[in-house]
Design a protein around this motif. Sequence first.
Motif, PDB file in Angstrom:
ATOM      1  N   ASN A  66       0.682  -1.263   0.095  1.00 38.60           N
ATOM      2  CA  ASN A  66      -0.065  -0.191  -0.093  1.00 38.60           C
ATOM      3  C   ASN A  66       1.260   1.464  -0.256  1.00 38.60           C
ATOM      4  O   ASN A  66       0.349   2.456  -0.992  1.00 38.60           O
ATOM      5  N   LYS A  67       2.159   1.540   0.403  1.00 41.01           N
ATOM      6  CA  LYS A  67       2.771   2.337   1.061  1.00 41.01           C
ATOM      7  C   LYS A  67       3.858   3.036  -0.406  1.00 41.01           C
ATOM      8  O   LYS A  67       4.017   4.000  -0.961  1.00 41.01           O
ATOM      9  N   LEU A  68       3.962   1.053  -0.882  1.00 38.23           N
ATOM     10  CA  LEU A  68       4.685   1.353  -2.763  1.00 38.23           C
ATOM     11  C   LEU A  68       3.285   2.210  -3.128  1.00 38.23           C
ATOM     12  O   LEU A  68       4.446   3.352  -4.200  1.00 38.23           O
ATOM     13  N   LEU A  69       2.630   1.988  -3.285  1.00 36.51           N
ATOM     14  CA  LEU A  69       2.175   1.924  -4.233  1.00 36.51           C
ATOM     15  C   LEU A  69       1.081   3.564  -4.554  1.00 36.51           C
ATOM     16  O   LEU A  69       0.827   4.083  -5.114  1.00 36.51           O
ATOM     17  N   LYS A  70       0.980   4.251  -2.965  1.00 35.72           N
ATOM     18  CA  LYS A  70       0.495   5.282  -3.368  1.00 35.72           C
ATOM     19  C   LYS A  70       1.789   6.319  -3.413  1.00 35.72           C
ATOM     20  O   LYS A  70       1.463   6.999  -3.937  1.00 35.72           O
ATOM     21  N   ASN A 127       1.140  11.686  -9.973  1.00 36.75           N
ATOM     22  CA  ASN A 127       0.925  13.054  -9.811  1.00 36.75           C
ATOM     23  C   ASN A 127       1.966  14.298  -9.704  1.00 36.75           C
ATOM     24  O   ASN A 127       1.672  15.935 -10.193  1.00 36.75           O
ATOM     25  N   SER A 128       2.974  14.021  -9.060  1.00 32.80           N
ATOM     26  CA  SER A 128       4.556  15.247  -9.439  1.00 32.80           C
ATOM     27  C   SER A 128       4.377  15.473 -10.073  1.00 32.80           C
ATOM     28  O   SER A 128       4.248  17.138 -10.759  1.00 32.80           O
ATOM     29  N   SER A 167       5.230  18.760 -14.891  1.00 32.99           N
ATOM     30  CA  SER A 167       5.768  19.635 -16.362  1.00 32.99           C
ATOM     31  C   SER A 167       4.071  20.365 -16.686  1.00 32.99           C
ATOM     32  O   SER A 167       4.157  21.171 -16.977  1.00 32.99           O
ATOM     33  N   SER A 168       2.838  20.427 -15.949  1.00 30.94           N
ATOM     34  CA  SER A 168       1.657  21.625 -15.944  1.00 30.94           C
ATOM     35  C   SER A 168       2.621  22.769 -15.754  1.00 30.94           C
ATOM     36  O   SER A 168       2.521  23.400 -16.461  1.00 30.94           O
ATOM     37  N   ASP A 169       2.918  23.197 -14.543  1.00 28.54           N
ATOM     38  CA  ASP A 169       3.702  24.243 -14.359  1.00 28.54           C
ATOM     39  C   ASP A 169       4.569  24.680 -15.241  1.00 28.54           C
ATOM     40  O   ASP A 169       4.849  25.587 -15.681  1.00 28.54           O
ATOM     41  N   LEU A 170       5.895  23.889 -15.366  1.00 30.70           N
ATOM     42  CA  LEU A 170       6.877  24.277 -16.806  1.00 30.70           C
ATOM     43  C   LEU A 170       5.943  24.982 -18.079  1.00 30.70           C
ATOM     44  O   LEU A 170       6.165  26.047 -18.723  1.00 30.70           O
ATOM     45  N   GLN A 171       5.420  24.082 -18.454  1.00 36.30           N
ATOM     46  CA  GLN A 171       4.240  24.280 -19.671  1.00 36.30           C
ATOM     47  C   GLN A 171       3.409  25.566 -19.385  1.00 36.30           C
ATOM     48  O   GLN A 171       3.868  26.760 -20.494  1.00 36.30           O
ATOM     49  N   MET A 172       3.678  26.214 -18.709  1.00 35.95           N
ATOM     50  CA  MET A 172       2.158  27.480 -17.848  1.00 35.95           C
ATOM     51  C   MET A 172       3.681  28.107 -18.227  1.00 35.95           C
ATOM     52  O   MET A 172       2.941  29.102 -18.553  1.00 35.95           O
ATOM     53  N   GLU A 188       1.839   6.366 -18.235  1.00 29.97           N
ATOM     54  CA  GLU A 188       1.755   4.876 -19.217  1.00 29.97           C
ATOM     55  C   GLU A 188       1.907   3.482 -18.343  1.00 29.97           C
ATOM     56  O   GLU A 188       1.457   2.809 -18.362  1.00 29.97           O
ATOM     57  N   ALA A 189       2.950   3.671 -17.777  1.00 27.49           N
ATOM     58  CA  ALA A 189       3.522   2.090 -16.590  1.00 27.49           C
ATOM     59  C   ALA A 189       2.350   2.312 -15.122  1.00 27.49           C
ATOM     60  O   ALA A 189       2.724   1.268 -15.238  1.00 27.49           O
ATOM     61  N   THR A 190       1.814   3.462 -14.968  1.00 31.78           N
ATOM     62  CA  THR A 190       0.923   3.464 -14.282  1.00 31.78           C
ATOM     63  C   THR A 190      -0.549   2.917 -14.805  1.00 31.78           C
ATOM     64  O   THR A 190      -0.655   2.119 -13.736  1.00 31.78           O
ATOM     65  N   ILE A 191      -1.135   2.993 -16.220  1.00 32.69           N
ATOM     66  CA  ILE A 191      -1.732   2.257 -16.892  1.00 32.69           C
ATOM     67  C   ILE A 191      -1.310   1.247 -16.672  1.00 32.69           C
ATOM     68  O   ILE A 191      -2.352  -0.111 -16.187  1.00 32.69           O
ATOM     69  N   GLN A 192      -0.357   0.099 -16.997  1.00 30.69           N
ATOM     70  CA  GLN A 192       0.092  -0.921 -17.069  1.00 30.69           C
ATOM     71  C   GLN A 192      -0.148  -1.963 -15.572  1.00 30.69           C
ATOM     72  O   GLN A 192      -0.599  -2.769 -15.546  1.00 30.69           O
TER      73      GLN A 192
END
Length: 103
Positions: free
Chosen positions: A34-38, A45-46, A51-56, A82-86
């Motif tokens: 659970n800790k590893l997954l979180k 998310n970070s 990425s969003s911050d740099l783009q803005m 993509e890795a998270t989705i897999q």
Amino acid sequence: MKIDGFQSEMQAMMFEASSTRPTATGETVGADFNKLLKKAINNVNSLSQTSSDLQMRFDRGDKDVSLSDVMIARNKSSVAFEATIQVRNKLVEAYKELMNMPV
């Protein structure tokens, strides 16, 4: 942006995952997973927020942010997502397989 930093993070997570030793109870193993997954989801998310911050900042004309920084951050975020989705797909597949096992 350093790509080496991303690789070293992945290696550290692999080392952490392989060095955890399960104890006699399944509860501790579940808590560690659970800790590893979180931690992994928070990392994805970070990366997405960075990425969003740099783009803005680039769109607003910040001279400290280059196009290459934005593209590298965006690709790191995309690969992590993509890795998270897999991983999610594999977990769902394993769950379905367990549910179909005869008792």
